[in-house]
Motif scaffolding. Structure first.
Motif, PDB file in Angstrom:
ATOM      1  N   THR A  77       0.779  -1.012   0.209  1.00  0.00           N
ATOM      2  CA  THR A  77       0.156  -0.477  -0.232  1.00  0.00           C
ATOM      3  C   THR A  77       1.093   1.398  -0.144  1.00  0.00           C
ATOM      4  O   THR A  77       0.457   2.301  -0.711  1.00  0.00           O
ATOM      5  CB  THR A  77      -1.080  -0.097   1.498  1.00  0.00           C
ATOM      6  OG1 THR A  77      -1.669  -0.979   1.318  1.00  0.00           O
ATOM      7  CG2 THR A  77      -1.217   1.554   1.325  1.00  0.00           C
ATOM      8  N   TYR A  78       1.774   1.479   0.713  1.00  0.00           N
ATOM      9  CA  TYR A  78       2.714   2.535   1.641  1.00  0.00           C
ATOM     10  C   TYR A  78       3.341   2.480  -0.584  1.00  0.00           C
ATOM     11  O   TYR A  78       3.661   3.889  -0.995  1.00  0.00           O
ATOM     12  CB  TYR A  78       4.015   1.996   2.220  1.00  0.00           C
ATOM     13  CG  TYR A  78       5.148   3.159   1.638  1.00  0.00           C
ATOM     14  CD1 TYR A  78       4.746   4.681   2.062  1.00  0.00           C
ATOM     15  CD2 TYR A  78       6.525   2.700   1.262  1.00  0.00           C
ATOM     16  CE1 TYR A  78       6.400   4.805   1.609  1.00  0.00           C
ATOM     17  CE2 TYR A  78       7.761   3.483   0.424  1.00  0.00           C
ATOM     18  CZ  TYR A  78       7.198   4.997   1.309  1.00  0.00           C
ATOM     19  OH  TYR A  78       8.296   5.639   0.971  1.00  0.00           O
ATOM     20  N   VAL A  79       3.693   1.393  -1.134  1.00  0.00           N
ATOM     21  CA  VAL A  79       4.681   1.240  -2.389  1.00  0.00           C
ATOM     22  C   VAL A  79       3.714   2.141  -3.215  1.00  0.00           C
ATOM     23  O   VAL A  79       3.623   2.702  -4.057  1.00  0.00           O
ATOM     24  CB  VAL A  79       5.209   0.257  -3.315  1.00  0.00           C
ATOM     25  CG1 VAL A  79       5.640   0.055  -4.459  1.00  0.00           C
ATOM     26  CG2 VAL A  79       6.176   0.204  -1.564  1.00  0.00           C
ATOM     27  N   TYR A  80       2.432   1.543  -3.941  1.00  0.00           N
ATOM     28  CA  TYR A  80       1.467   1.893  -4.626  1.00  0.00           C
ATOM     29  C   TYR A  80       0.705   3.184  -4.341  1.00  0.00           C
ATOM     30  O   TYR A  80       0.621   4.183  -5.310  1.00  0.00           O
ATOM     31  CB  TYR A  80       0.019   1.092  -4.406  1.00  0.00           C
ATOM     32  CG  TYR A  80       0.726  -0.445  -5.023  1.00  0.00           C
ATOM     33  CD1 TYR A  80       0.406  -0.078  -6.814  1.00  0.00           C
ATOM     34  CD2 TYR A  80       0.044  -1.967  -4.483  1.00  0.00           C
ATOM     35  CE1 TYR A  80       0.075  -1.383  -7.377  1.00  0.00           C
ATOM     36  CE2 TYR A  80       0.533  -2.559  -5.202  1.00  0.00           C
ATOM     37  CZ  TYR A  80       0.189  -2.531  -6.616  1.00  0.00           C
ATOM     38  OH  TYR A  80       0.194  -3.995  -7.734  1.00  0.00           O
ATOM     39  N   SER A  81       1.048   3.980  -3.399  1.00  0.00           N
ATOM     40  CA  SER A  81       0.734   5.564  -2.715  1.00  0.00           C
ATOM     41  C   SER A  81       1.735   5.950  -3.033  1.00  0.00           C
ATOM     42  O   SER A  81       1.461   7.622  -3.164  1.00  0.00           O
ATOM     43  CB  SER A  81      -0.027   5.668  -1.818  1.00  0.00           C
ATOM     44  OG  SER A  81       1.098   5.355  -0.834  1.00  0.00           O
ATOM     45  N   SER A  82       2.987   5.799  -3.081  1.00  0.00           N
ATOM     46  CA  SER A  82       3.991   6.555  -3.626  1.00  0.00           C
ATOM     47  C   SER A  82       4.508   6.444  -5.617  1.00  0.00           C
ATOM     48  O   SER A  82       4.239   6.019  -5.888  1.00  0.00           O
ATOM     49  CB  SER A  82       5.263   6.546  -2.696  1.00  0.00           C
ATOM     50  OG  SER A  82       4.679   6.104  -1.973  1.00  0.00           O
ATOM     51  N   TRP A  83       5.064   7.724  -5.355  1.00  0.00           N
ATOM     52  CA  TRP A  83       6.105   7.897  -6.160  1.00  0.00           C
ATOM     53  C   TRP A  83       5.556   7.487  -7.540  1.00  0.00           C
ATOM     54  O   TRP A  83       5.900   7.334  -8.784  1.00  0.00           O
ATOM     55  CB  TRP A  83       7.096   6.860  -6.785  1.00  0.00           C
ATOM     56  CG  TRP A  83       7.630   6.726  -5.317  1.00  0.00           C
ATOM     57  CD1 TRP A  83       8.527   7.475  -4.374  1.00  0.00           C
ATOM     58  CD2 TRP A  83       8.004   5.790  -5.338  1.00  0.00           C
ATOM     59  NE1 TRP A  83       8.875   7.012  -3.626  1.00  0.00           N
ATOM     60  CE2 TRP A  83       8.985   5.649  -3.270  1.00  0.00           C
ATOM     61  CE3 TRP A  83       7.799   4.042  -4.790  1.00  0.00           C
ATOM     62  CZ2 TRP A  83       9.087   4.730  -2.105  1.00  0.00           C
ATOM     63  CZ3 TRP A  83       8.501   3.531  -3.712  1.00  0.00           C
ATOM     64  CH2 TRP A  83       9.238   3.307  -2.960  1.00  0.00           C
ATOM     65  N   GLY A  84       4.024   7.973  -8.233  1.00  0.00           N
ATOM     66  CA  GLY A  84       3.330   7.870  -9.100  1.00  0.00           C
ATOM     67  C   GLY A  84       3.134   7.116  -9.840  1.00  0.00           C
ATOM     68  O   GLY A  84       2.235   6.406 -10.623  1.00  0.00           O
ATOM     69  N   ASN A  85       2.592   6.147  -9.094  1.00  0.00           N
ATOM     70  CA  ASN A  85       2.074   4.712  -8.580  1.00  0.00           C
ATOM     71  C   ASN A  85       0.484   4.916  -8.437  1.00  0.00           C
ATOM     72  O   ASN A  85      -0.167   5.862  -8.401  1.00  0.00           O
ATOM     73  CB  ASN A  85       2.205   3.402  -7.515  1.00  0.00           C
ATOM     74  CG  ASN A  85       3.712   3.304  -7.769  1.00  0.00           C
ATOM     75  OD1 ASN A  85       4.532   3.149  -9.629  1.00  0.00           O
ATOM     76  ND2 ASN A  85       4.521   2.744  -7.480  1.00  0.00           N
ATOM     77  N   SER A  86      -0.422   3.854  -9.006  1.00  0.00           N
ATOM     78  CA  SER A  86      -1.386   4.206  -8.781  1.00  0.00           C
ATOM     79  C   SER A  86      -2.554   3.845  -7.689  1.00  0.00           C
ATOM     80  O   SER A  86      -3.568   4.117  -7.509  1.00  0.00           O
ATOM     81  CB  SER A  86      -2.034   2.292  -9.811  1.00  0.00           C
ATOM     82  OG  SER A  86      -1.804   1.219  -8.775  1.00  0.00           O
ATOM     83  N   GLU A  87      -2.097   3.676  -6.615  1.00  0.00           N
ATOM     84  CA  GLU A  87      -2.494   4.079  -5.139  1.00  0.00           C
ATOM     85  C   GLU A  87      -3.284   2.831  -5.019  1.00  0.00           C
ATOM     86  O   GLU A  87      -4.936   3.776  -3.749  1.00  0.00           O
ATOM     87  CB  GLU A  87      -3.262   6.083  -5.560  1.00  0.00           C
ATOM     88  CG  GLU A  87      -2.781   6.894  -5.311  1.00  0.00           C
ATOM     89  CD  GLU A  87      -3.164   8.809  -5.637  1.00  0.00           C
ATOM     90  OE1 GLU A  87      -4.061   8.279  -5.021  1.00  0.00           O
ATOM     91  OE2 GLU A  87      -2.672   9.819  -5.659  1.00  0.00           O
ATOM     92  N   LYS A  88      -2.830   1.899  -5.519  1.00  0.00           N
ATOM     93  CA  LYS A  88      -4.189   0.669  -5.154  1.00  0.00           C
ATOM     94  C   LYS A  88      -3.670   0.409  -3.503  1.00  0.00           C
ATOM     95  O   LYS A  88      -2.819   1.033  -3.464  1.00  0.00           O
ATOM     96  CB  LYS A  88      -3.823  -0.341  -5.975  1.00  0.00           C
ATOM     97  CG  LYS A  88      -4.351  -1.979  -5.200  1.00  0.00           C
ATOM     98  CD  LYS A  88      -5.843  -1.528  -5.942  1.00  0.00           C
ATOM     99  CE  LYS A  88      -6.374  -3.166  -6.001  1.00  0.00           C
ATOM    100  NZ  LYS A  88      -7.629  -3.116  -6.577  1.00  0.00           N
TER     101      LYS A  88
END
Length: 494
Positions: free
Chosen positions: A469-480
Motif C-alpha cells: 500500500t505504501y509503494v502503490y501510494s508513492s512515486w506516481g503509482n496507482s494508489e491501490k
C-alpha cells in the motif's frame, strides 16, 4: 752559549704554540656562538602568542566550518547551547534527544594549534536536567567537565589552550554519563596544524551513535530511553548523525568525479565500535584514531566509542557509494547507512559496469527464509489507509530500501524501479505473489529488461499489505490499497 740559545728557542716555540691553541679555541667558541644564534628558538604550543579574538563558526552535521588556513593563533570564543528536544529517529518514531547546539551530533568546532578557546556552555531554561562538557582536546581535569556543570537556565565559562593537533570527541559527562551520551550528547572538535590541513574539494561531518529504546526498531510513537538495553549493549538503532536516513535520498552527501573528499568521522557510542566502510571506495589516507599517524590504501577503519578519524579519498567514477558500519546488520537492519552521490563522466578504464548478466542462485530463491523461523512477531494493526502507509514506509526502509532505493528508483542494471512502475501497476496479485514467494528470471519494466532475483520475504499478511500500500501510494503509482485478505487469498493459491 749554544745550549742556552737552543733552550730559549724551544721556550719561545712552546709559548707560540700555546698562544695559537688559545686563539683557535677562542675562534671556535666564537663561531659556535654565531651558529647557535641562527638556530630558531623552540616554542611550545602553550607559548604560541595570540593575535586577536574571533567568534567560532559552528555548524550542524554534515557540514563543517571553513578551514583555518594560515591564520595566526587567536582567542576563539565558542558559545554552545544545550537543548533537550523531540526529534525523529525514523519514520513514525519520535525520541527526546539531548543535544549540543540542537543537532546530533553536536556542532562541529574548528580550531588550530595554539588557539586559546574561551568556552561558554549554556543550558536552556526549558531543559529538565543539568549538563556539562568533556572535550577530549582539553588538557585539564575532566576535559573541562569539572568547570562546566550547568543547571537549566545557567551558563558556565572556562578556557583551554589547544596543545595537540587532531580530531577529538566531546561529550556530556554528567551522571549517569552513559545515559547523557546515549541520548545524543556528543560531537567533534578539530585542532588543525599551523598552516591548516592540505586543501581538498569537499569536507563532511559524520558521527555514529547507538540508541536504546523501550520499543523495538520501528515501533511507532514517542520512544523513551531503555537503561537495561543500554547496560546490556543491545542497541535498537545504530545510526549516522542521529537518525535513520540522515545521509540518504535528498540528504545524501555529494561530490564530482575527480574531487577529493575528506570525512571527519566520529563515534559517540556510548557502547559500540564502528567498522566504517564506503562500499566501492578505498580510503587513500586515514588519520588513525584522529591523530598524526597516517595509514594509506585502507578498506575499512575501526573507530572506537569516544574516538574519531579523518578519511580522505579521491572519487574516480560516478555513482552512489554507500557508507556503512560493516558490522553489516547494523547498516541494513538498524540504520547505520548513508550515501555519497558522485556525478560526472564514466571511466570504463577504471570500472566497466555490467559486462555479462545471468542468474547465480545455488541456494534457491528463499534466501531470507530460515527453517523454523517463519513465525511472525507481534505487530501493530493498521486502523486506516493512512496507518497502512505509515507502517509500510517503516517496513520499506528496513526491508526494501537497499535494492529499490529511497525514492523507488531501483539500481540500474540490477534491481528494477518501483516508481511509476508499469509492471507493478498492471497486476496487484502478481505483485503480492512476488513479495510473498520471491521470483527469479527476466522481467521488463518501462521497456528495460532485468534479470535478477527477488528473495522471498518473511512477512505477515498485514505487513505485505502495508508495504505494498505504501509503494502503490508513492512515486506516481496507482494508489491501490492492498488488504490482508487480498494477501491471504494469494498466499493460499500455492
Amino acid at each position: 752559549m749554544i745550549l742556552k740559545f737552543t733552550k730559549m728557542m724551544k721556550s719561545k716555540t712552546l709559548i707560540m704554540t700555546m698562544v695559537g691553541i688559545f686563539i683557535s679555541c677562542s675562534l671556535m667558541v666564537s663561531c659556535s656562538k654565531i651558529e647557535d644564534s641562527n638556530i630558531p628558538e623552540t616554542i611550545t604550543p602553550a607559548e604560541i602568542r595570540l593575535s586577536g579574538t574571533i567568534k567560532a563558526e559552528l555548524t550542524a552535521p554534515p557540514n563543517v566550518p571553513p578551514p583555518v588556513g594560515d591564520r595566526e593563533a587567536k582567542r576563539v570564543v565558542v558559545i554552545l547551547e544545550v537543548l533537550e528536544k523531540e526529534g525523529e529517529m525514523t519514520d513514525g518514531v519520535k525520541y527526546i534527544y539531548w543535544t549540543f547546539g540542537g543537532s546530533v551530533p553536536g556542532s562541529f568546532i574548528r580550531t588550530r594549534i595554539g588557539d586559546l578557546v574561551e568556552f561558554r556552555l549554556k543550558n536552556h531554561p526549558d531543559n529538565k536536567l543539568p549538563h556539562n562538557i568533556d572535550l577530549h582536546a582539553v588538557t585539564g581535569p575532566g576535559g573541562g567537565a569539572t568547570s562546566s556543570f550547568v543547571a537549566p537556565g545557567h551558563e558556565a565559562q572556562f578556557s583551554f589552550k589547544t596543545l595537540n593537533v587532531g580530531l577529538y570527541v566531546y561529550h556530556c559527562a554528567t551522571a549517569p554519563v552513559g545515559m547523557h551520551i546515549a541520548n545524543g550528547m556528543y560531537g567533534l572538535i578539530l585542532v588543525e596544524p599551523e598552516g591548516g590541513l592540505p586543501p581538498v574539494d569537499k569536507e563532511y561531518y559524520i558521527m555514529q551513535g547507538d540508541f536504546y529504546t523501550k520499543g523495538e526498531y520501528g515501533k511507532p510513537g514517542l520512544q523513551p530511553f531503555d537503561m537495561n538495553k543500554a547496560i546490556n549493549e543491545d542497541a535498537d538503532y545504530v545510526v549516522f548523525n542521529g537518525k535513520v536516513g540522515s545521509l540518504t535520498g535528498d540528504n545524501a552527501i555529494t561530490a564530482k568525479v575527480g574531487e577529493t573528499v575528506r570525512l571527519f568521522v566520529g563515534n559517540g557510542g556510548p557502547n559500540l565500535v564502528s567498522s566504517f566502510h564506503v562500499i566501492g571506495e578505498i580510503f587513500d589516507r586515514v588519520h588513525i584514531e584522529g591523530g598524526s599517524a597516517i595509514n594509506t590504501n585502507v578498506q575499512t577503519t575501526l573507530i572506537p566509542a569516544g574516538g574519531a578519524t579523518i578519511i580522505e579519498f579521491k572519487v574516480d567514477v560516478p555513482g552512489t557509494f554507500i557508507l556503512v558500519d560493516h558490522s553489516i546488520f547494523r547498516a541494513f537492519n538498524k540504520g547505520a547507512l548513508g550515501m555519497l552521490n558522485v556525478s560526472g563522466e564514466d571511466s570504463k578504464l577504471i570500472y566497466s559496469g555490467i559486462q555479462k548478466e545471468g542468474i547465480y542462485n545455488p541456494e534457491g530463491i528463499g534466501l531470507q527464509d530460515m527453517p523454523g523461523e517463519s513465525e511472525a512477531p507481534a505487530e501493530v494493526i493498521a486502523k486506516s489507509t493512512e496507518d497502512q502507509i505509515n507502517l509500510g514506509k517503516q517496513l520499506y526502509s528496513r526491508t526494501c530500501f537497499a535494492c529499490h532505493q529511497a525514492e523507488g528508483q531501483g539500481i540500474p542494471g540490477a534491481f528494477p524501479p518501483l516508481a511509476n512502475s508499469d509492471y507493478l501497476n498492471q497486476d496487484v496479485n502478481r505483485a503480492i505473489d512476488v513479495v510473498i514467494h520471491g521470483m527469479s528470471g527476466e522481467l521488463t519494466v518501462h521497456g528495460i529488461d532485468y534479470n535478477s532475483v527477488m528473495t522471498q520475504q518473511v512477512l505477515t499478511d498485514a505487513e505485505v499489505a502495508n508495504v505494498l500500500t505504501y509503494v502503490y501510494s508513492s512515486w506516481g503509482n496507482s494508489e491501490k490499497v492492498v488488504t490482508s485478505d487480498m494477501v491471504k487469498k494469494v498466499r493460499n493459491l500455492k
